[in-house]
Each structure stands twice: as C-alpha cells, then as structure tokens.
Design a protein around this motif. Structure first.
Motif, mmCIF file in Angstrom:
data_model
loop_
_atom_site.group_PDB
_atom_site.id
_atom_site.type_symbol
_atom_site.label_atom_id
_atom_site.label_comp_id
_atom_site.label_asym_id
_atom_site.label_seq_id
_atom_site.Cartn_x
_atom_site.Cartn_y
_atom_site.Cartn_z
ATOM 1 N N LYS A 40 0.814 -1.149 -0.300
ATOM 2 C CA LYS A 40 0.022 -0.091 -0.130
ATOM 3 C C LYS A 40 0.947 1.240 -0.204
ATOM 4 O O LYS A 40 0.443 2.301 -0.547
ATOM 5 N N ASP A 41 1.952 1.049 0.507
ATOM 6 C CA ASP A 41 2.828 2.333 0.722
ATOM 7 C C ASP A 41 3.611 2.738 -0.688
ATOM 8 O O ASP A 41 4.015 3.772 -0.864
ATOM 9 N N SER A 99 -5.874 5.701 -0.060
ATOM 10 C CA SER A 99 -5.886 7.060 0.480
ATOM 11 C C SER A 99 -4.896 7.475 1.203
ATOM 12 O O SER A 99 -4.685 8.969 1.775
ATOM 13 N N GLY A 100 -3.832 6.810 1.879
ATOM 14 C CA GLY A 100 -2.691 7.092 2.454
ATOM 15 C C GLY A 100 -2.908 6.611 3.920
ATOM 16 O O GLY A 100 -1.874 6.954 4.680
ATOM 17 N N SER A 101 -3.860 6.049 4.453
ATOM 18 C CA SER A 101 -4.082 5.476 6.028
ATOM 19 C C SER A 101 -5.256 4.549 5.727
ATOM 20 O O SER A 101 -6.116 4.393 4.818
ATOM 21 N N ASN A 131 1.167 -3.078 4.051
ATOM 22 C CA ASN A 131 2.457 -2.820 3.429
ATOM 23 C C ASN A 131 3.222 -4.263 3.618
ATOM 24 O O ASN A 131 2.512 -5.012 4.247
ATOM 25 N N PHE A 132 4.360 -4.623 3.069
ATOM 26 C CA PHE A 132 4.736 -5.733 3.178
ATOM 27 C C PHE A 132 5.445 -6.199 4.232
ATOM 28 O O PHE A 132 5.473 -7.459 4.919
ATOM 29 N N ALA A 133 5.990 -5.254 5.139
ATOM 30 C CA ALA A 133 6.229 -5.567 6.546
ATOM 31 C C ALA A 133 4.959 -6.050 7.406
ATOM 32 O O ALA A 133 4.993 -7.119 8.254
ATOM 33 N N GLU A 134 3.750 -5.350 7.065
ATOM 34 C CA GLU A 134 2.586 -5.940 7.908
ATOM 35 C C GLU A 134 2.326 -7.403 7.558
ATOM 36 O O GLU A 134 1.767 -8.048 8.461
ATOM 37 N N LYS A 158 12.536 -2.794 -2.444
ATOM 38 C CA LYS A 158 12.046 -1.449 -3.169
ATOM 39 C C LYS A 158 10.883 -1.527 -4.040
ATOM 40 O O LYS A 158 10.213 -0.455 -4.127
ATOM 41 N N SER A 159 10.489 -2.457 -4.833
ATOM 42 C CA SER A 159 9.399 -2.666 -5.663
ATOM 43 C C SER A 159 8.128 -2.620 -4.808
ATOM 44 O O SER A 159 8.040 -3.193 -3.586
ATOM 45 N N GLY A 160 6.929 -2.372 -5.268
ATOM 46 C CA GLY A 160 5.734 -2.264 -4.714
ATOM 47 C C GLY A 160 5.000 -3.554 -4.886
ATOM 48 O O GLY A 160 3.725 -3.734 -4.436
ATOM 49 N N ASN A 161 5.472 -4.540 -5.633
ATOM 50 C CA ASN A 161 4.897 -5.752 -6.022
ATOM 51 C C ASN A 161 5.875 -6.825 -5.803
ATOM 52 O O ASN A 161 7.131 -6.819 -6.036
ATOM 53 N N ALA A 162 5.188 -7.988 -5.233
ATOM 54 C CA ALA A 162 6.213 -9.094 -4.794
ATOM 55 C C ALA A 162 5.541 -10.589 -4.900
ATOM 56 O O ALA A 162 4.191 -10.479 -4.949
ATOM 57 N N LEU A 163 6.143 -11.498 -5.081
ATOM 58 C CA LEU A 163 5.682 -12.730 -4.779
ATOM 59 C C LEU A 163 5.890 -13.374 -3.460
ATOM 60 O O LEU A 163 7.252 -13.302 -2.925
ATOM 61 N N PHE A 164 5.137 -13.861 -2.923
ATOM 62 C CA PHE A 164 5.245 -14.630 -1.391
ATOM 63 C C PHE A 164 5.231 -16.109 -1.422
ATOM 64 O O PHE A 164 4.266 -16.739 -2.096
#
Length: 250
Positions: free
Chosen positions: A144-145, A173-175, A206-209, A236-242
């Motif tokens: 989201k970030d 929205s940012g929150s 976000n990915f940490a959450e 760095k990238s906003g997309n990832a495979l888990f």
C-alpha cells in the motif's frame, strides 16, 4: 454498479479483460517455486480461480488441481475449460477442503479481495489449515505504501464485432487498511459505446505488515515480482511474490 453485478454481467468477457496476463508464465513460476520449497505433493487449489486458466496449466503439469471462487458464472466457465477438475463456490475467508493440500495459489493480487485485515487473517488461517505439513502457499501482493494513484494498466481487444477497452488501477487514501481496485470497461459496437465503472474494496497492507501476519502460520520467503527469474525481493518494488511454507508438526 455493484461488484457482483459487474462480474455476473461480464463473466463471458473475463478472459478478454485478462487477455494481457501470461497465465502460463505465472503457473510455471509457481510450479518451480513449489518444486524448490514444497513437499513434492500434487494436490493443488487455486483461490479466486476465475475461469480456471491457472487450474488448466496445473492440470497439464500433472497436478490434481481444483479451484475456488465466489462467482458461479466464472466457475461454470472454469468447469468447461477444465472438465476433469473440481470447483467450489466458496469465500476464501472461510473455505474448507475435503483433504489436505500440497500447494495453494492465489494470483492476480486476489488475496486483497479479503477486504480488511481481520478477513485477511481469517483467509491465511484457512490456508494454513488446508495445507498438509510442508505444503506451500504462493501469491502475489501489492504494498500500500508504494501505490501510485495516477498509474493505470490499459489494454484493448476486438471480439465478436465489438471493441473492448479495459483499464485498472489501485487507489489508496494513505491511511487505514482499505484500498480500491478501480476498473473501467468500454464496449463499442457499431459506433455505440457502453461503459462500466467499478471500485472493488480491497485490503491494504504494506509488506512488513503482511509478513508479520504470515509469520503466525508460515515460514515466509519474498521474491521480486518476476515470473521468469527467482530473485529475492530487494525491498524497493511495490509488487512481490510470497512463498509461504507450512511448518511440519513436531
């Protein structure tokens, strides 16, 4: 128009809407990751399977593949594509399976359809219960970030005398833990254009959450969103495979 109405009305055009998606590359990547991290079993379930293109590829790979989705018209088309597979109309937030699975996949960012953090957590718990020891859960997600509200994906296709234009983009929205997937679909036939617009409510993390939620149930590995290579996520990238492995019981 509501989400359900949109997808019911356009279930026949879903494959056109996803015409730019490389289902084969996604499925092949997930199979490679399962070979690396999994238990070598062949029982597979695709969450939010839509019309079943991923299920088709896994069947062809030799898996005993099945699919789950909330939309029955989508599942009807999936059954036509994959007559040897079983499909179930269930919610990913509270689904059940008849036997333990070795691999669960969820492509096209569909895990975000959980809607909020509580439902996402419930989905992860369902996945964990459905997997046998050493089973693997593979999905893609958006941070989201890292969302750019002005960025959209767009493609067009001609089909049965009509010209379709599909556009989609994330908006945050940012929150909070809510975001939307905004869709725009135009169908032009004989110079007359019909338009649909919708905003699908999605869970925002976000990915940490997300990694923290997953760590309750799995050993978690995060990779760059690249279906051709297996590269650890560089942060760095906003997309990832888990890739999430269910720990074996002691």
């Amino acid at each position: 128009m509501s989400t359900n109405a949109l997808y019911t009305d356009l279930s026949g055009y879903y494959d056109l809407m996803c015409a730019d998606i490389d289902y084969q590359a996604q499925s092949h990547s997930a199979r490679r990751l399962h070979q690396l991290f999994g238990n070598q079993g062949r029982q597979h379930l695709d969450l939010a399977c839509g019309t079943g293109p991923h299920v088709r590829h896994f069947l062809d790979f030799g898996y005993h593949s099945s699919g789950l989705d909330l939309n029955q018209p989508m599942l009807d088309r999936a059954q036509q594509r994959c007559p040897e597979a079983q499909f179930s109309c269930q919610n990913m937030c509270d689904f059940r399976v008849d036997e333990p699975l070795d691999l669960i996949t969820c492509f096209l960012y569909s895990l975000h359809y959980s809607g909020n953090t509580a439902s996402l957590t419930a989905s992860l718990a369902c996945v964990q219960r459905a997997l046998r020891d050493g089973g693997v859960f593979i999905f893609n997600a958006v941070d989201k970030d890292q969302i750019d509200n002005t960025s959209f994906a767009r493609h067009s296709v001609d089909y049965q005398g009509s010209h379709f234009t599909f556009q989609s983009g994330w908006h945050y929205s940012g929150s909070g833990d809510g975001q939307t997937l905004q869709l725009s679909i135009d169908k032009t036939t004989d110079g007359v254009t019909e338009s649909w617009q919708d905003a699908h409510p999605m869970v925002a993390v976000n990915f940490a959450e997300l990694a923290s939620l997953l760590a309750r149930y799995f050993e978690v590995h995060i990779f760059e969103h690249d279906y051709d290579t297996i590269t650890p996520w560089q942060g760095k990238s906003g997309n990832a495979l888990f890739v999430c492995v269910k720990a074996e019981a002691v």
